[in-house]
Design a protein around this motif. Structure first.
Motif, PDB file in Angstrom:
ATOM      1  N   VAL A   6       0.840  -1.189   0.000  1.00  0.00           N
ATOM      2  CA  VAL A   6       0.000   0.000   0.000  1.00  0.00           C
ATOM      3  C   VAL A   6       0.881   1.247   0.000  1.00  0.00           C
ATOM      4  CG1 VAL A   6      -1.727   1.310   1.309  1.00  0.00           C
ATOM      5  CG2 VAL A   6      -1.878  -1.191   1.193  1.00  0.00           C
ATOM      6  N   HIS A   7       0.452   2.264  -0.718  1.00  0.00           N
ATOM      7  CA  HIS A   7       1.194   3.532  -0.767  1.00  0.00           C
ATOM      8  C   HIS A   7       1.390   4.050   0.664  1.00  0.00           C
ATOM      9  CE1 HIS A   7       2.206   7.704  -1.669  1.00  0.00           C
ATOM     10  NE2 HIS A   7       2.388   7.341  -2.946  1.00  0.00           N
ATOM     11  N   PRO A   8       2.601   4.517   0.983  1.00  0.00           N
ATOM     12  CA  PRO A   8       2.870   4.971   2.357  1.00  0.00           C
ATOM     13  C   PRO A   8       1.858   5.986   2.885  1.00  0.00           C
ATOM     14  CG  PRO A   8       4.902   4.866   1.102  1.00  0.00           C
ATOM     15  CD  PRO A   8       3.787   4.594   0.131  1.00  0.00           C
ATOM     16  N   ASP A   9       1.382   6.868   2.003  1.00  0.00           N
ATOM     17  CA  ASP A   9       0.448   7.901   2.456  1.00  0.00           C
ATOM     18  C   ASP A   9      -0.934   7.328   2.759  1.00  0.00           C
ATOM     19  OD1 ASP A   9       2.471   9.718   2.127  1.00  0.00           O
ATOM     20  OD2 ASP A   9       1.748  10.476   0.187  1.00  0.00           O
ATOM     21  N   ASP A  10      -1.231   6.122   2.291  1.00  0.00           N
ATOM     22  CA  ASP A  10      -2.561   5.532   2.483  1.00  0.00           C
ATOM     23  C   ASP A  10      -2.587   4.402   3.511  1.00  0.00           C
ATOM     24  OD1 ASP A  10      -3.344   7.259   0.515  1.00  0.00           O
ATOM     25  OD2 ASP A  10      -3.544   5.753  -1.063  1.00  0.00           O
ATOM     26  N   ASP A  12      -2.056   4.140   6.859  1.00  0.00           N
ATOM     27  CA  ASP A  12      -2.820   4.367   8.092  1.00  0.00           C
ATOM     28  C   ASP A  12      -4.314   4.321   7.803  1.00  0.00           C
ATOM     29  OD1 ASP A  12      -0.548   4.568   9.573  1.00  0.00           O
ATOM     30  OD2 ASP A  12      -0.513   6.774   9.600  1.00  0.00           O
ATOM     31  N   PHE A  13      -4.715   4.953   6.673  1.00  0.00           N
ATOM     32  CA  PHE A  13      -6.134   4.969   6.303  1.00  0.00           C
ATOM     33  C   PHE A  13      -6.656   3.550   6.062  1.00  0.00           C
ATOM     34  CE2 PHE A  13      -8.887   4.783   2.465  1.00  0.00           C
ATOM     35  CZ  PHE A  13     -10.072   5.218   3.051  1.00  0.00           C
ATOM     36  N   VAL A  14      -5.898   2.722   5.335  1.00  0.00           N
ATOM     37  CA  VAL A  14      -6.328   1.358   5.037  1.00  0.00           C
ATOM     38  C   VAL A  14      -6.405   0.537   6.320  1.00  0.00           C
ATOM     39  CG1 VAL A  14      -5.660  -0.800   3.881  1.00  0.00           C
ATOM     40  CG2 VAL A  14      -5.449   1.397   2.685  1.00  0.00           C
ATOM     41  N   ASN A  15      -5.399   0.694   7.183  1.00  0.00           N
ATOM     42  CA  ASN A  15      -5.383  -0.066   8.430  1.00  0.00           C
ATOM     43  C   ASN A  15      -6.579   0.308   9.311  1.00  0.00           C
ATOM     44  OD1 ASN A  15      -4.073  -1.987  10.151  1.00  0.00           O
ATOM     45  ND2 ASN A  15      -3.435  -0.270  11.456  1.00  0.00           N
ATOM     46  N   ARG A  16      -6.859   1.620   9.427  1.00  0.00           N
ATOM     47  CA  ARG A  16      -7.999   2.068  10.242  1.00  0.00           C
ATOM     48  C   ARG A  16      -9.308   1.569   9.653  1.00  0.00           C
ATOM     49  NH1 ARG A  16      -5.436   7.004   9.977  1.00  0.00           N
ATOM     50  NH2 ARG A  16      -7.118   7.783   8.633  1.00  0.00           N
ATOM     51  N   SER A  17      -9.405   1.588   8.333  1.00  0.00           N
ATOM     52  CA  SER A  17     -10.639   1.154   7.671  1.00  0.00           C
ATOM     53  C   SER A  17     -10.917  -0.316   7.946  1.00  0.00           C
ATOM     54  CB  SER A  17     -10.545   1.396   6.162  1.00  0.00           C
ATOM     55  OG  SER A  17     -10.399   2.770   5.890  1.00  0.00           O
ATOM     56  N   HIS A  18      -9.870  -1.133   7.940  1.00  0.00           N
ATOM     57  CA  HIS A  18     -10.045  -2.555   8.212  1.00  0.00           C
ATOM     58  C   HIS A  18     -10.453  -2.795   9.662  1.00  0.00           C
ATOM     59  CE1 HIS A  18      -7.473  -4.018   4.558  1.00  0.00           C
ATOM     60  NE2 HIS A  18      -8.707  -3.660   4.217  1.00  0.00           N
ATOM     61  N   LEU A  19      -9.866  -2.008  10.566  1.00  0.00           N
ATOM     62  CA  LEU A  19     -10.229  -2.146  11.974  1.00  0.00           C
ATOM     63  C   LEU A  19     -11.666  -1.689  12.218  1.00  0.00           C
ATOM     64  CD1 LEU A  19      -6.935  -0.905  13.695  1.00  0.00           C
ATOM     65  CD2 LEU A  19      -7.753  -3.272  13.495  1.00  0.00           C
ATOM     66  N   ASP A  20     -12.065  -0.594  11.517  1.00  0.00           N
ATOM     67  CA  ASP A  20     -13.443  -0.107  11.660  1.00  0.00           C
ATOM     68  C   ASP A  20     -14.427  -1.101  11.099  1.00  0.00           C
ATOM     69  OD1 ASP A  20     -12.520   2.198  12.820  1.00  0.00           O
ATOM     70  OD2 ASP A  20     -12.614   3.409  10.982  1.00  0.00           O
ATOM     71  N   ALA A  21     -14.008  -1.844  10.075  1.00  0.00           N
ATOM     72  CA  ALA A  21     -14.905  -2.824   9.453  1.00  0.00           C
ATOM     73  C   ALA A  21     -15.260  -3.939  10.422  1.00  0.00           C
ATOM     74  CB  ALA A  21     -14.245  -3.405   8.204  1.00  0.00           C
ATOM     75  N   GLU A  30     -11.116   3.123  -1.115  1.00  0.00           N
ATOM     76  CA  GLU A  30     -10.282   3.275  -2.301  1.00  0.00           C
ATOM     77  C   GLU A  30      -8.911   3.763  -1.855  1.00  0.00           C
ATOM     78  OE1 GLU A  30     -12.326   5.914  -4.943  1.00  0.00           O
ATOM     79  OE2 GLU A  30     -13.946   4.493  -5.395  1.00  0.00           O
ATOM     80  N   PHE A  31      -7.849   3.176  -2.380  1.00  0.00           N
ATOM     81  CA  PHE A  31      -6.505   3.549  -1.946  1.00  0.00           C
ATOM     82  C   PHE A  31      -5.504   3.173  -3.041  1.00  0.00           C
ATOM     83  CE2 PHE A  31      -7.572  -0.671  -0.512  1.00  0.00           C
ATOM     84  CZ  PHE A  31      -6.457  -1.440  -0.815  1.00  0.00           C
ATOM     85  N   ARG A  32      -4.279   3.635  -2.831  1.00  0.00           N
ATOM     86  CA  ARG A  32      -3.226   3.406  -3.817  1.00  0.00           C
ATOM     87  C   ARG A  32      -2.300   2.279  -3.364  1.00  0.00           C
ATOM     88  NH1 ARG A  32      -1.139   9.404  -3.551  1.00  0.00           N
ATOM     89  NH2 ARG A  32      -1.892   8.977  -1.417  1.00  0.00           N
ATOM     90  N   VAL A  33      -1.791   1.541  -4.374  1.00  0.00           N
ATOM     91  CA  VAL A  33      -0.787   0.505  -4.115  1.00  0.00           C
ATOM     92  C   VAL A  33       0.368   0.712  -5.080  1.00  0.00           C
ATOM     93  CG1 VAL A  33      -2.442  -1.188  -3.238  1.00  0.00           C
ATOM     94  CG2 VAL A  33      -1.913  -1.121  -5.692  1.00  0.00           C
ATOM     95  N   ILE A  34       1.520   0.193  -4.682  1.00  0.00           N
ATOM     96  CA  ILE A  34       2.718   0.315  -5.527  1.00  0.00           C
ATOM     97  C   ILE A  34       3.089  -1.076  -6.023  1.00  0.00           C
ATOM     98  CG2 ILE A  34       5.124   1.042  -5.610  1.00  0.00           C
ATOM     99  CD1 ILE A  34       4.554   2.945  -3.313  1.00  0.00           C
ATOM    100  N   TRP A  35       3.112  -1.202  -7.352  1.00  0.00           N
ATOM    101  CA  TRP A  35       3.453  -2.495  -7.941  1.00  0.00           C
ATOM    102  C   TRP A  35       4.972  -2.719  -7.879  1.00  0.00           C
ATOM    103  CZ3 TRP A  35       0.202  -3.624 -12.984  1.00  0.00           C
ATOM    104  CH2 TRP A  35      -1.159  -3.734 -12.615  1.00  0.00           C
ATOM    105  N   ALA A  36       5.358  -3.941  -8.211  1.00  0.00           N
ATOM    106  CA  ALA A  36       6.773  -4.313  -8.159  1.00  0.00           C
ATOM    107  C   ALA A  36       7.619  -3.462  -9.099  1.00  0.00           C
ATOM    108  CB  ALA A  36       6.933  -5.797  -8.496  1.00  0.00           C
ATOM    109  N   ASP A  37       6.999  -2.980 -10.208  1.00  0.00           N
ATOM    110  CA  ASP A  37       7.762  -2.152 -11.157  1.00  0.00           C
ATOM    111  C   ASP A  37       7.813  -0.690 -10.739  1.00  0.00           C
ATOM    112  OD1 ASP A  37       5.194  -1.337 -11.609  1.00  0.00           O
ATOM    113  OD2 ASP A  37       5.132  -1.916 -13.734  1.00  0.00           O
ATOM    114  N   GLY A  38       7.220  -0.385  -9.578  1.00  0.00           N
ATOM    115  CA  GLY A  38       7.250   0.980  -9.056  1.00  0.00           C
ATOM    116  C   GLY A  38       6.087   1.843  -9.482  1.00  0.00           C
TER     117      GLY A  38
END
Length: 335
Positions: A6-10, A12-21, A30-38
């Motif tokens: 997951v993108h560094p800026d997202d 905390d948001f993803v982790n909190r969202s999963h805990l809230d779920a 909706e959030f950003r991810v970084i693929w192996a190719d960058g």
């Protein structure tokens, strides 16, 4: 782990969202991810938390979708809308979008910031009071516009209208509006785009010019001198009433004819034509003394000033002739 992608800026948001779920049982993020190719991609995660009989979460099921293309499209659209908004709000014009329904009802959807420069009222003021524009247009102008305005809109004809408008200070402004309409079958109405500009300065200049022309015409029409304009064929393009008084020939009879065509003898006219020819050739002013028989049969002496008149391309289009009656002076000198 998943969070490492997951993108560094997202994160905390993803982790909190999963805990809230875990508390709400459903989630959609909706959030950003970084693929192996960058490369950076957007994901849409939707899922549901399932709990046991005691209400303790035991598993989470969901689906992840790559929404990168949609996000790029949204970003491009936002940029396009921002650019368009900047253009509309910095243009010195009042741009509006409104709907006209078959029952002649009108709803204004949008007004640009240029309203304030054109009308003297902000876009917010005009949007807050739907009747503001109607109440500030001069009644006689509104009547003239209404007679054909709706018909042009219904026919989807582009049209330009000019009218007077009272601003906040009660001053009259001249406005020029260009209207373009199209029928929207979905909304069952005509969508109208209008672009208005303040033409007060132009109208004032036109009125000042009209008044000036009237003043000049009054002076020329009532001058004691004969004033005429002669073209390159030595035909008269204009004569003032004084020529008719002196010759007994109506002014309209002179227009489009030269003196030879009016029956004057060549011996008298040809020297005069040579003077005109030199003015057309050299572009220089000159003076000329001539004699003519007046309507009452008396011989009169005239002092004429010939002034070349230039066209926009620099050529001489005509010659302005101003002739003053010098008969009394001549007779006095002879005595």
């Amino acid at each position: 782990s998943f969070l490492n992608a997951v993108h560094p800026d997202d994160r905390d948001f993803v982790n909190r969202s999963h805990l809230d779920a875990l508390k709400s049982s459903e989630y959609s993020i909706e959030f950003r991810v970084i693929w192996a190719d960058g490369s950076i991609h957007w994901l849409s995660n939707r899922g549901q938390v399932y709990c046991d009989e005691q209400g303790i979460p035991e598993r989470m099921l969901g689906i992840a979708m790559d929404i990168t293309d949609r996000k790029r499209t949204e970003a491009a659209l936002q940029q396009s809308e921002a650019t368009l908004s900047d253009i509309l709000n910095t243009t010195i014009a009042a741009i509006a979008r409104w709907y006209v329904f078959p029952d002649y009802r009108v709803e204004v959807e949008y007004r640009s910031a240029g309203c304030e420069q054109v009308f003297g009222y902000t876009a917010a003021e005009m949007m807050a009071d739907p009747n503001l524009w109607l109440s500030r247009v001069l009644p006689e102008d509104m009547e003239a516009m209404s007679s054909s305005g709706f018909q042009n809109i219904f026919a989807q004809r582009a049209v330009n209208v000019e009218y007077r408008f009272y601003d906040k200070e009660g001053n009259i402004r001249w406005i020029s509006d260009t209207l373009m309409s199209r029928y929207d079958a979905t909304q069952e109405c005509w969508v109208v785009t209008s672009v208005g500009v303040d033409i007060t300065d132009r109208k004032q200049a036109e009125e000042a010019l009209r008044q000036r022309e009237q003043e000049i015409r009054a002076l020329v029409e009532n001058a004691p001198d004969i004033i005429c304009r002669v073209d390159r064929q030595f035909r008269f393009a204009y004569v003032n009433p004084r020529l008719a008084i002196e010759t007994g020939i109506p002014t309209e009879a002179w227009i489009g004819k030269n003196e030879l065509e009016m029956g004057y003898p060549e011996a008298q006219i040809l020297p005069w034509y040579e003077v005109l020819r030199q003015v057309f050739l050299t572009g220089q002013e000159c003076a000329y003394d001539l004699e003519r028989v007046a309507a009452d049969g008396t011989l009169k002496y005239w002092y004429s000033r010939l002034v070349p008149e230039f066209a926009q391309n620099g050529t001489i289009a005509s010659v302005l002739v101003v002739s003053r009656d010098m008969t009394n002076l001549k007779q006095a000198q002879a005595a």
